[in-house]
Structures are given as C-alpha cells and as structure tokens.
Design an enzyme around this catalytic site. Sequence first.
Site, PDB file in Angstrom:
ATOM      1  N   CYS A 330      43.962  42.838  41.417  1.00  9.67           N
ATOM      2  CA  CYS A 330      43.953  41.830  42.484  1.00  9.67           C
ATOM      3  C   CYS A 330      44.167  42.482  43.854  1.00  9.67           C
ATOM      4  CB  CYS A 330      44.971  40.741  42.180  1.00  9.67           C
ATOM      5  SG  CYS A 330      44.647  39.185  43.043  1.00  9.67           S
ATOM      6  N   HIS A 427      44.435  39.048  36.174  1.00  7.97           N
ATOM      7  CA  HIS A 427      45.838  39.257  35.809  1.00  7.97           C
ATOM      8  C   HIS A 427      46.040  38.938  34.330  1.00  7.97           C
ATOM      9  CE1 HIS A 427      47.559  39.796  39.826  1.00  7.97           C
ATOM     10  NE2 HIS A 427      46.834  38.783  40.249  1.00  7.97           N
TER      11      HIS A 427
END
Length: 485
Positions: A330, A427
Amino acid sequence: MTKAIMIQGAGSNVGKSMLVAGIARAATRAGLRVAPFKPQNMSNNAAVTVDGGEIGRAQALQALACGRDPVVDMNPVLLKPETDIGAQVILRGQRIATVQARAYGQMKAQLLPEVLASFHALAKTCDLIIVEGAGSPAEINLRAGDIANMGFAAAAGVPVVLVGDIDRGGVIAQLVGTHAVLDPSDEALIKGFAINKFRGDPSLFADGMTAIADRTGWMPLGILPWFADAWRLPAEDVMDIASRPGGPIRIAVPRLNRIANFDDLDPLSATPDVSVDIVPEGRPLPLDADLILLPGSKSTIADLAHFRAQGWDIDLAAHIRRGGHVLGICGGYQMLGQTIADPDGIEGPPSSVPGLGHLDITTVMGRQKRVTLSDAIYRPTGDPVSGYEIHLGQTRGPATQTPWLTLDGRPEGAQSADGRIMGCYLHGLFAADAFRAAYLARLGKPVSAADYGAGVQATLDALADHIAAHLDLDALLDMAAPIGG
C-alpha cells in the site's frame, strides 16, 4: 431482550480490547449470540467489513471471537490520525471529513444519533452486546459531547465495568481517582471493577481490592494475571507493535510515523522461522535483513519524508545492492516508485515528490477511496490469497506490466526485473498460509508450515479460558442491562 455491558478503562491501553474479545468468546461458547461495539475508535489499523466499510482492527478481532462477520455498526465512528492535530473521520464505514481536533469536538454532538442508531441496529442481531470504551472516563475535560465513554453509556443506558492496569503502577489511584472526579450520575453507571495485567501472586493484592471497593462502592470482579500470549492476536494500537525474535529469516520493518494496517506483520511474527525487527527512528535498517518490508501509511508523503530523514533511503539502497529483497504494501508500495503526486491536497498541501525510485511506477492520489475485501491468486504458484484494500490513489507504470498477483480477476502489483523488489495494494496477504510459505521460501531459507488462522482461534479460546478462570464472569454478565430498559 438484548442486553449490553460496557468495559471502560481507567486509562489508555489497559487491555480493554483483549478483555472484550475474551469475554465475547466465553459468552459465545456459552450459547449466546454476542456482538462487539465501540462507539468511537482512533486507529490507523483498520479492517474492511463485509458491508464495504472500515472499522477498527480490534472490533474485527472481537467479531471473530463472536464467530460472526464484522460490520460497520460495530464501530460507527473511526478516527484515523493524519497529523498530530488532525484526523480522517469515518462514519459508519465511510470517510466523511478530515478535521482538526477542535473541529471534531464540535462535531461529536451530530455523531451521537448515528452512534445510537448503529447500536440499536446491532442489538437486533444478538442477545448480548459488549461495548468497549476509549481512553478513560476520568478525562472529564472531554465529557461535554462525549460519545466514547460515559456520554455513550448515559445516552444508551448501559452499565459499566471499569478496568485498571496494575502493570503501570498506581492502580488504586487510577480507580479511586476516577470515582472521585466523575459526576455522580456518571459514577452511578459503574457497577464493578477489575484489575488487569497482574504479575506474581494475585493474593498479594487482596487488600488493594478491598481498599478500592470500600472507597468506591463498586463490586470487585477479580484480578487478571498477565496473559503472555496476547501478542499472538492482531494488535490495534501502534504502541503494541514490537520486534519478535524467532527463526533465521530476518524481516526488518521501518516504524513509520503514520504506520497503518500493520496487521500485515502479525502472521509473520507468528511464523516460527521468522524474526520481525521493528526499526525505530534513529536506528539504521539492518544490513543482515533478508527482507525489508515497507508497511502501509496513513500519510504516505509525510512518512516518505520521515523515511529519508532517518537515512533509511540510503540503507534501503545498500540492501538492494547487496542482493536483498524488498516488499512494499500500500503506502510502502507507493514509496518505492518514481513519484507520488497529491494534486488535490488529500494528505496535506498539494505536492508532487520523488519516490525512492526502486520500481518504475508513479502514483497519483485521488479523492475516491478504495475500500474492499478482495481475493487474489499468487501468480508464481497459483496459491489463493484473501485480503483487503484501503487506499487512495492509483499507481501506473512499466513495472505494473509484470504483476505478481491476480486480484479479483485483474493484474495487481509490480516488481523489478529480477523480482527482488515487489509491491502491491493488498493487505492481509500473509494470513494465507500457502502464500506466506511460498513467498518466504524466495528468501532462500527453509520454511515450515503453520496454520495462522487456527493459531488465532486457539489463542482466543485460551484468552476466554484465562478470563473465566480469574474473573467472576457470571456476576459481570448479570450486570448487563436490557437495551432500552
């Protein structure tokens, strides 16, 4: 009729989240339909719900303890700090504003009806709601407009159990002092108290329990010894991130100022072959690391500047020259690219900054936030991965033409020509046992199989057993009051 009880702390980080998870698991095993609830949370470690929103990671763990899917009503207000004085406000799972602390104080009165609406919607789905407070009710300077502690308890008519942390010292003052400063109407909501994180022989604190009970009139519910396996459960508070010595595979993680969604580290810490080294500011990234993992960030551009200020950019470049592996997730993925642009000032003043330059990608921040649960395939092995996305911005560039994941049917991620530098937006991917083993095997050291999910479930059961052995759970649950009663 659905009942509710609220667990509040005499200070921050007294173990409320773990207590709620353990009590919830114990009550669920007893046959009750249980749900967790936290009116207001502050955390950059968020979870994505099945209904497409964000809640605090602790409430997702508590939902798991209850054997149910997390939904936005379990944590209707989530604050995600972006600066020391400002935070993104998530209401019932969706971002509604970014405000400074003073402006949020004025905003809370408008949020209380939404909080109560979520609470009552959740009540229709269960027999018992276990509510978690935030911080401490002794912060009476914040009582006006409060929606996190006594403000919520009073508005919803929910009785309270107050928990003190003896590990920090001064627990008698914590509890008796809270009794002394509370308004009588708020103090009347507290029905009992408990002590958490005791080390040694609990009988040595018997006189302390009596002293607290005599001075407050609250019912003592027990003394909880230190639960040594708490680290095996996903942490929510950044203060709980810690290095975990383990096996020969060394993974170094720079501790960013606004580190976010660091639950990516939990399955790695739980893997016997892995040592996770959280690198604080002022310390170089270790030269002998097998992998440097750049985690998520709530303020990517600011954290990139912090990364450079520590000299970690130089350490990272040296690690790569020595043949080391790098993974960015991310915000960490965005940092590895050529540039990060924020033309609309989403994370701060409008700007465009050079990235670390190790992946041929560019990122442009946008106003639309992607929040979704996602399924993926690890392309090199075909292993399935389930995870979630929470990010602003889109990433493009030549390196994305060599993706290493297929995410919901589309290419995802980027990597260098030699495959040693990789990044993606997904994630939670290390919770997939087969993927974790396959990825770690790339680092050239043997990896044993481990069932991470089963380990979390076993730890929740052990936590429930621990609480049942040391707290008077029957008395605590008897204190729960009917909602609306």
